[in-house]
Design an enzyme around this catalytic site. Structure first.
Site, mmCIF file in Angstrom:
data_model
loop_
_atom_site.group_PDB
_atom_site.id
_atom_site.type_symbol
_atom_site.label_atom_id
_atom_site.label_comp_id
_atom_site.label_asym_id
_atom_site.label_seq_id
_atom_site.Cartn_x
_atom_site.Cartn_y
_atom_site.Cartn_z
ATOM 1 N N GLU A 24 52.315 34.778 32.649
ATOM 2 C CA GLU A 24 53.136 34.768 31.434
ATOM 3 C C GLU A 24 54.481 35.435 31.707
ATOM 4 O O GLU A 24 55.521 35.026 31.192
ATOM 5 C CB GLU A 24 52.441 35.530 30.301
ATOM 6 C CG GLU A 24 51.115 34.942 29.862
ATOM 7 C CD GLU A 24 50.541 35.729 28.688
ATOM 8 O OE1 GLU A 24 49.737 36.647 28.938
ATOM 9 O OE2 GLU A 24 50.921 35.431 27.533
ATOM 10 N N ARG B 42 39.815 33.926 25.854
ATOM 11 C CA ARG B 42 38.838 34.043 24.768
ATOM 12 C C ARG B 42 37.481 34.587 25.152
ATOM 13 O O ARG B 42 36.665 34.876 24.283
ATOM 14 C CB ARG B 42 38.674 32.679 24.077
ATOM 15 C CG ARG B 42 39.815 32.361 23.160
ATOM 16 C CD ARG B 42 39.611 31.029 22.480
ATOM 17 N NE ARG B 42 40.015 29.899 23.320
ATOM 18 C CZ ARG B 42 39.736 28.632 23.048
ATOM 19 N NH1 ARG B 42 39.029 28.336 21.990
ATOM 20 N NH2 ARG B 42 40.165 27.661 23.845
ATOM 21 N N TRP C 266 45.529 41.678 26.847
ATOM 22 C CA TRP C 266 46.364 42.115 27.961
ATOM 23 C C TRP C 266 47.083 40.906 28.533
ATOM 24 O O TRP C 266 46.727 39.754 28.234
ATOM 25 C CB TRP C 266 45.540 42.827 29.037
ATOM 26 C CG TRP C 266 44.298 42.075 29.428
ATOM 27 C CD1 TRP C 266 44.200 41.056 30.325
ATOM 28 C CD2 TRP C 266 42.975 42.283 28.903
ATOM 29 N NE1 TRP C 266 42.909 40.615 30.394
ATOM 30 C CE2 TRP C 266 42.136 41.345 29.541
ATOM 31 C CE3 TRP C 266 42.433 43.187 27.972
ATOM 32 C CZ2 TRP C 266 40.771 41.270 29.278
ATOM 33 C CZ3 TRP C 266 41.074 43.093 27.704
ATOM 34 C CH2 TRP C 266 40.264 42.164 28.351
ATOM 35 N N CYS D 129 44.324 29.755 23.622
ATOM 36 C CA CYS D 129 44.137 31.024 24.322
ATOM 37 C C CYS D 129 43.141 30.892 25.467
ATOM 38 O O CYS D 129 41.993 30.482 25.264
ATOM 39 C CB CYS D 129 43.669 32.108 23.356
ATOM 40 S SG CYS D 129 43.375 33.683 24.186
HETATM 41 N N1 ARG Z 1 53.256 34.700 26.360
HETATM 42 C C1 ARG Z 1 53.617 35.830 25.558
HETATM 43 C C2 ARG Z 1 54.511 36.767 26.363
HETATM 44 O O1 ARG Z 1 54.739 36.516 27.508
HETATM 45 C C3 ARG Z 1 52.402 36.601 25.055
HETATM 46 C C4 ARG Z 1 51.360 35.793 24.322
HETATM 47 C C5 ARG Z 1 50.022 36.499 24.223
HETATM 48 N N2 ARG Z 1 49.511 36.793 25.535
HETATM 49 C C6 ARG Z 1 48.402 37.513 25.803
HETATM 50 N N3 ARG Z 1 48.079 37.731 27.037
HETATM 51 N N4 ARG Z 1 47.641 37.982 24.822
HETATM 52 O O2 ARG Z 1 54.974 37.777 25.895
#
Ligand code: ARG
Length: 374
Positions: free
Chosen positions: A254, A80, A249, A77
């Protein structure tokens, strides 16, 4: 609404509990400096109960601290720095799948918080001494369906075809758009799987538009505001919580550099490149790279514009390096998986790329751990 599927009788039972290991984890947990505030005989009482019954009961405070440490320990992560801000909904007293689904709806509402996303964990009943448990089978509280078509292509999110197949076998029917929210799948200790339609008013979504390209909305892309991972075990002091959805968030990449762009996900780069009139005749024209940057700009722009908290990968990487330094100043290592904390685009432009970290330690507890069986 819900439907039921019974676990096949031949399905492997969870592995037997290793009491020795659990006692050791219990000892180690209460020896942590963060647990120094517990009553002096707390470790002995917990240990006795664990040895006698195969489990023991945490206080809410112990779970909150344990979960914060599990986050702080999580080598993959990059977010953190905010581990101390994690809040807890204690739902251990709930005893049925409908009640637990209700707790998940409360989680969605409190965590989404009108766009000002709050880091939140909801904890349901722990695995009992016989290995029986409630479990969320969905990988996140909010996921988009992926419908397999006869020709092998997928409508929606190809990352979720298995969950979609399961939901359909249980009797769920989606509207058939590329962004149908899957029902939440909860398995009871008896092995029955129940599904629950996520209340639409709790699913905050962001339509993706671009700061300059007026045609961008014609792609009809959107994403949900809340990444709430729901398929990891929370392990604290020798007790396992299989029902423990948690969220932070999003980092823009991602969505922009994985969910909407991976070729085995929404695979949007060719369509974006064509709209941009890029030359797709060769890799070296870098049409993918150009389209990727614009998609990521669009994601960050749209989230910000609609008032949903999101972080860009440059800021996230800088915050992570600050976190590592703060940990070092506190005398702690910060086990980190370099391959995960670096962003999927422009990693060489971020500070996490240009350094090494303490190696991940799979034995470290408390932990959010991926399950042996799914
Ligand atoms: N990578 C995943 C997604 O795109 C989420 C994983 C957790 N990500 C976070 N920012 N807490 O849905």
């Amino acid at each position: 609404m819900r439907s039921v599927l019974f676990r096949r009788p031949d399905r492997a039972a969870p592995p037997p509990l290793d009491l020795g290991r659990r006692l050791r984890e219990c000892d180690e947990f209460f020896a942590l400096p963060e647990l120094a505030g517990a009553p002096p005989d707390r470790r002995r009482r917990a240990r006795d109960e664990l040895r006698r019954t195969g489990t023991y009961t945490h206080t809410s405070d112990e779970i909150l601290i344990g979960a914060q440490l599990a986050w702080r320990n999580h080598a993959r992560c990059v977010g953190r720095k905010f581990w101390k801000a994690l809040a807890l909904i204690d739902a251990r007293h709930l005893t049925s799948a409908p009640e637990l689904a209700e707790a998940c709806w409360q989680h969605l509402s409190a965590a989404t918080n009108g766009g000002a996303i709050r880091c939140l964990l909801t904890v349901g009943p722990p695995r009992d001494a016989d290995g029986r448990e409630f479990r969320i089978l969905s990988s996140q509280l909010i996921r988009y369906a992926g419908y397999r078509r006869p020709d092998g292509t997928v409508l929606g999110d190809p990352g979720n075809t298995r969950a979609t197949d399961l939901a359909q076998r249980l009797g769920w029917r989606g509207a058939g758009t590329p962004f149908d929210v899957l029902p939440l799948l909860i398995r009871t200790p008896e092995g029955a799987v129940h599904w629950f339609e996520v209340p639409p008013e709790l699913v905050r979504e962001v339509d993706i538009e671009h700061p300059e390209f007026g045609w961008f909305p014609e792609l009809e892309l959107k994403w949900h505001a809340l990444p709430a991972v729901s398929n990891m075990d929370l392990e604290i002091g020798g007790v396992t919580y299989p029902f423990a959805p948690f969220n932070g968030w999003y980092m823009g990449a991602e969505i922009g550099a994985r969910n909407l762009s991976d070729t085995d996900r929404y695979d949007m780069l060719p369509a974006i490149a064509d709209r941009m009139d890029l030359d797709r005749s060769a890799d070296r024209t870098m049409w993918r790279d150009q389209a990727l940057v614009e998609l990521n700009r669009a994601v960050l722009y749209s989230f910000q514009r609609s008032g949903v908290r999101i972080v860009d990968h440059h800021t996230a990487a800088r915050q992570f390096c600050e976190h590592v330094e703060r940990e070092a100043a506190a005398g702690r290592r910060c086990p980190t998986d370099w391959t995960w904390v670096n962003p999927p685009l422009s990693s060489g432009l971020t500070p996490t790329f240009h350094r090494y970290f303490d190696p991940p330690d799979p034995e470290l507890r408390p932990a959010f751990a991926h399950r042996a069986e799914s």
